[in-house]
Design an enzyme around this catalytic site. Structure first.
Site, PDB file in Angstrom:
ATOM      1  N   ASN A 171      -1.846  47.501 -19.132  1.00 10.33           N
ATOM      2  CA  ASN A 171      -3.288  47.525 -19.396  1.00 10.33           C
ATOM      3  C   ASN A 171      -3.552  47.353 -20.881  1.00 10.33           C
ATOM      4  OD1 ASN A 171      -4.629  50.112 -20.760  1.00 10.33           O
ATOM      5  ND2 ASN A 171      -2.758  50.777 -19.742  1.00 10.33           N
ATOM      6  N   ASN A 229      -4.909  62.583 -28.081  1.00  9.84           N
ATOM      7  CA  ASN A 229      -4.331  61.264 -27.785  1.00  9.84           C
ATOM      8  C   ASN A 229      -3.781  60.656 -29.077  1.00  9.84           C
ATOM      9  OD1 ASN A 229      -3.765  58.629 -27.145  1.00  9.84           O
ATOM     10  ND2 ASN A 229      -5.594  58.299 -25.888  1.00  9.84           N
ATOM     11  N   CYS A 232      -2.218  56.042 -27.703  1.00 12.59           N
ATOM     12  CA  CYS A 232      -2.740  54.876 -26.997  1.00 12.59           C
ATOM     13  C   CYS A 232      -2.261  53.607 -27.694  1.00 12.59           C
ATOM     14  CB  CYS A 232      -4.268  54.892 -26.971  1.00 12.59           C
ATOM     15  SG  CYS A 232      -4.930  53.402 -26.191  1.00 12.59           S
ATOM     16  N   ASN A 296       2.751  58.465 -22.681  1.00 15.45           N
ATOM     17  CA  ASN A 296       1.697  57.463 -22.609  1.00 15.45           C
ATOM     18  C   ASN A 296       2.380  56.120 -22.307  1.00 15.45           C
ATOM     19  OD1 ASN A 296      -0.749  55.990 -22.926  1.00 15.45           O
ATOM     20  ND2 ASN A 296      -1.498  57.547 -24.337  1.00 15.45           N
ATOM     21  N   THR A 297       1.636  55.066 -22.303  1.00 10.77           N
ATOM     22  CA  THR A 297       2.192  53.781 -21.874  1.00 10.77           C
ATOM     23  C   THR A 297       3.119  53.172 -22.941  1.00 10.77           C
ATOM     24  OG1 THR A 297       0.154  52.801 -22.650  1.00 10.77           O
ATOM     25  CG2 THR A 297       0.327  53.218 -20.295  1.00 10.77           C
ATOM     26  N   CYS A 446      28.724  42.019  -1.813  1.00 12.59           N
ATOM     27  CA  CYS A 446      29.568  42.971  -2.554  1.00 12.59           C
ATOM     28  C   CYS A 446      30.683  42.216  -3.276  1.00 12.59           C
ATOM     29  CB  CYS A 446      30.134  44.033  -1.608  1.00 12.59           C
ATOM     30  SG  CYS A 446      31.033  43.352  -0.206  1.00 12.59           S
ATOM     31  N   CYS A 473      40.048  48.267  -8.257  1.00 13.49           N
ATOM     32  CA  CYS A 473      38.735  48.920  -8.202  1.00 13.49           C
ATOM     33  C   CYS A 473      38.650  50.041  -9.245  1.00 13.49           C
ATOM     34  CB  CYS A 473      38.497  49.502  -6.807  1.00 13.49           C
ATOM     35  SG  CYS A 473      36.943  50.412  -6.686  1.00 13.49           S
TER      36      CYS A 473
HETATM   37  C1  FMN Z   1      -5.797  51.595 -17.178  1.00 17.27           C
HETATM   38  C2  FMN Z   1      -5.209  52.717 -17.972  1.00 17.27           C
HETATM   39  C3  FMN Z   1      -5.982  53.373 -18.918  1.00 17.27           C
HETATM   40  C4  FMN Z   1      -5.438  54.421 -19.673  1.00 17.27           C
HETATM   41  N1  FMN Z   1      -6.219  55.066 -20.582  1.00 17.27           N
HETATM   42  C5  FMN Z   1      -5.717  56.131 -21.261  1.00 17.27           C
HETATM   43  C6  FMN Z   1      -6.534  56.882 -22.128  1.00 17.27           C
HETATM   44  O1  FMN Z   1      -7.714  56.616 -22.317  1.00 17.27           O
HETATM   45  N2  FMN Z   1      -5.977  57.940 -22.761  1.00 17.27           N
HETATM   46  C7  FMN Z   1      -4.671  58.305 -22.587  1.00 17.27           C
HETATM   47  O2  FMN Z   1      -4.222  59.287 -23.177  1.00 17.27           O
HETATM   48  N3  FMN Z   1      -3.878  57.613 -21.748  1.00 17.27           N
HETATM   49  C8  FMN Z   1      -4.363  56.551 -21.079  1.00 17.27           C
HETATM   50  N4  FMN Z   1      -3.576  55.881 -20.181  1.00 17.27           N
HETATM   51  C9  FMN Z   1      -2.173  56.310 -19.990  1.00 17.27           C
HETATM   52  C10 FMN Z   1      -2.012  57.245 -18.780  1.00 17.27           C
HETATM   53  O3  FMN Z   1      -2.757  58.426 -18.921  1.00 17.27           O
HETATM   54  C11 FMN Z   1      -0.538  57.623 -18.556  1.00 17.27           C
HETATM   55  O4  FMN Z   1      -0.072  58.269 -19.707  1.00 17.27           O
HETATM   56  C12 FMN Z   1       0.340  56.414 -18.282  1.00 17.27           C
HETATM   57  O5  FMN Z   1      -0.340  55.434 -17.560  1.00 17.27           O
HETATM   58  C13 FMN Z   1       1.614  56.788 -17.524  1.00 17.27           C
HETATM   59  O6  FMN Z   1       1.321  57.360 -16.258  1.00 17.27           O
HETATM   60  P1  FMN Z   1       1.284  56.512 -14.886  1.00 17.27           P
HETATM   61  O7  FMN Z   1       2.559  55.747 -14.791  1.00 17.27           O
HETATM   62  O8  FMN Z   1       1.100  57.540 -13.812  1.00 17.27           O
HETATM   63  O9  FMN Z   1       0.123  55.610 -15.001  1.00 17.27           O
HETATM   64  C14 FMN Z   1      -4.098  54.821 -19.444  1.00 17.27           C
HETATM   65  C15 FMN Z   1      -3.328  54.170 -18.478  1.00 17.27           C
HETATM   66  C16 FMN Z   1      -3.856  53.129 -17.746  1.00 17.27           C
HETATM   67  C17 FMN Z   1      -3.000  52.457 -16.701  1.00 17.27           C
END
Ligand code: FMN
Length: 498
Positions: A171, A229, A232, A296-297, A446, A473
């Site tokens: 995202n 946060n 991000c 976070n991502t 395999c 092996c």
């Molecule tokens: C579309 C989207 C928007 C997100 N927005 C935020 C955000 O505003 N603040 C935040 O701390 N994390 C945000 N995240 C991260 C998620 O909270 C989470 O940390 C991350 O996606 C991993 O968890 P998941 O695999 O269950 O999605 C966002 C993730 C996605 C996919």
């Protein structure tokens, strides 16, 4: 494990519909709910829900005819298998209540460990209310800031499996596009209507004064805890977002600013876009945080258009590095939670774990590595708030089965079994693979993998069945992993000859 794989593969044509026609057509059972439980690793609970007598054996299966993919999902057979194969194996009755799931987040009571993580899934009053009604214990609300947010379109892309299921999700979304005042109004209304549900207020300031002010405002308007946060990946400019989480001094400074604004618990949400998370986590502790949220991502590019040369998602001919989430990132999330859970300097800090949780088994893995609460976004985006039913009931049944009185007993139980380095591992035994000749279909996969990616220990006989050369092996188990029939399993253990 084997049974699970077979059940899952049999229902891959099921699309987990809304208001499923199979259930309406049946009228006696809830086929859609049962299949969903199989999908989310919760087949034991599904079997336990079945009545003593089920009508399926002599039924003409109107469920399968009514299916949006008529006759393509073996619904009747799946339910019969639950009844005849899974139900007799049940060792305990499903718990009558959810007391075992009760826990806390930095001292704030949680009715179960599951919260929505900060994102679009918890960004309005209505969405949070529906999630609470469905059974989620709380929400980390979409990150609040004082910036003017205008999102791009499109803003997502994904890596999918052959069935179309999202495995990894990218995202480029930023923060809440509501004003601070609008979000404070949402907090007040949610707290009034759902006093026992937990609100984590995710915030992002642009300077020390803003971190302090936002944390004060959120606490005054009903938040139970603050989530900072620092992570991000889509807000990295000018010292915001994941840039902060990469610089421990900033983490400490801004945590201390937020701490000035309130006495309620504070969690620092940290970035996985670092080699190690401990320096930032320890800085958050010094700044006054009570817990860490992670992950976070992950910064990512999911695909490049081969004719446009623009990566996905393409926004007017341009794209950007964005945040990767979903089941594909779980191994990375587990590794960071393990790092934090194993760090004595952080003992006593709450770990709110996330990254790729879809099923109760995913959640339990995080808990076994030190997670205290569990947050979810991508699975909710893909499957809806309804996944909470299987998250809760699967975990609850597991706890009852092993005789655990509470989810907290499980926290960190796997930590002593994992090391940061491979140096500590025993290297004097080999576990040979075992080939099940009845299951084997003679494809030779395999052999190919062992030949080109292993140690040339497998040959195919004239009957197209594998033969293992024990001298060659090394017990790497690549053959176990690649067999499409699951006909190769770990077998005999032998002391390695040197
Ligand atoms: C579309 C989207 C928007 C997100 N927005 C935020 C955000 O505003 N603040 C935040 O701390 N994390 C945000 N995240 C991260 C998620 O909270 C989470 O940390 C991350 O996606 C991993 O968890 P998941 O695999 O269950 O999605 C966002 C993730 C996605 C996919």
């Amino acid at each position: 494990m084997l049974t699970k794989t077979l059940y899952r593969s049999d229902m891959l044509r099921c699309v987990l519909c809304h208001d499923a026609p199979c259930t309406s057509a049946c009228g006696r059972l809830d086929p859609a709910g049962l299949l969903r439980s199989i999908w989310f690793d919760n087949e034991k609970q599904a079997a336990a829900r079945l009545p003593v007598e089920i009508p399926c054996r002599d039924c003409a299966a109107p469920c399968e005819k009514a299916c949006v993919r008529p006759q393509e999902v073996p619904i009747r057979r799946l339910i019969l298998r639950l009844q005849e194969e899974v139900k007799p194996e049940l060792e305990v009755d499903p718990p009558a209540d959810e007391e075992r799931l009760r826990t806390e987040i930095c001292g704030v009571p949680l009715e179960n460990p599951f919260l929505l993580s900060s994102s679009v899934v918890g960004s309005t009053y209505d969405m949070c209310a529906r999630a609470f009604e469905a059974g989620w214990a709380g929400v980390s609300f979409k990150t609040i800031c004082s910036l003017d947010i205008h999102e791009a379109s499109p803003r997502f892309s994904a890596i999918t499996s052959d069935t179309g299921t999202i495995i990894g999700f990218k995202n480029i979304e930023q923060l809440s596009d509501h004003s601070v005042a609008e979000n404070m109004e949402i907090f007040r209304e949610l707290k009034k209507k759902y006093p026992s549900k937990v609100i984590l207020a995710s915030i992002m300031g642009q300077n020390e004064a803003e971190w302090e002010e936002l944390s004060r405002l959120c606490a005054e308007n009903g938040a139970d805890a603050i989530e900072l946060n620092f992570s991000c990946p889509n807000m990295a400019e000018g010292g915001l977002g994941s840039d902060i989480g990469q610089i421990p001094e900033l983490v400490e400074r801004f945590t201390a600013s937020a701490r000035k604004g309130t006495d309620i618990p504070i969690l620092a949400k940290l970035t996985p876009n670092v080699a190690n998370m401990s320096p930032a986590a320890e800085a958050a502790l010094r700044g006054g945080a009570d817990g860490i949220s992670a992950i976070n991502t992950i910064k990512s590019i999911t695909g490049v258009g081969l004719h446009t040369y623009v990566p996905e998602p393409a926004v007017h001919g341009m794209s950007a590095v964005g945040g990767y989430s979903g089941n594909a990132v779980k191994p990375i999330g587990l590794r960071f939670i393990q790092e934090l859970g194993d760090n004595p300097a952080l003992s006593g800090m709450h770990l709110s774990a996330m990254g790729g949780v879809e099923s109760w088994e995913d959640a339990l893995e995080y808990i076994l590595l030190g997670g205290g609460s569990i947050q979810v976004t991508t699975a909710v985006m893909q499957y809806g708030y309804r996944i909470i039913e299987d998250l809760k009931s699967g975990l609850n049944l597991y706890l009852a089965e092993i005789g655990a009185g509470s989810i907290d007993e499980m926290r960190g139980q796997a930590l002593e079994n994992v090391s940061d380095t491979t140096d500590v591992l025993e290297r004097d035994t080999v576990i040979y693979p075992k080939f099940n000749r009845d299951k084997c279909i003679g494809c030779g996969r395999c052999m190919i993998s062992c030949s080109d990616g292993g140690h040339q220990a497998i040959t195919l006989g004239e009957d197209r069945r594998p033969r293992l050369n024990g001298k060659k092996c090394v017990g790497c188990h690549l053959c176990v992993l690649v067999c499409p029939q699951r006909a190769v399993t770990p077998g005999r253990k032998r002391v390695k000859l040197r």
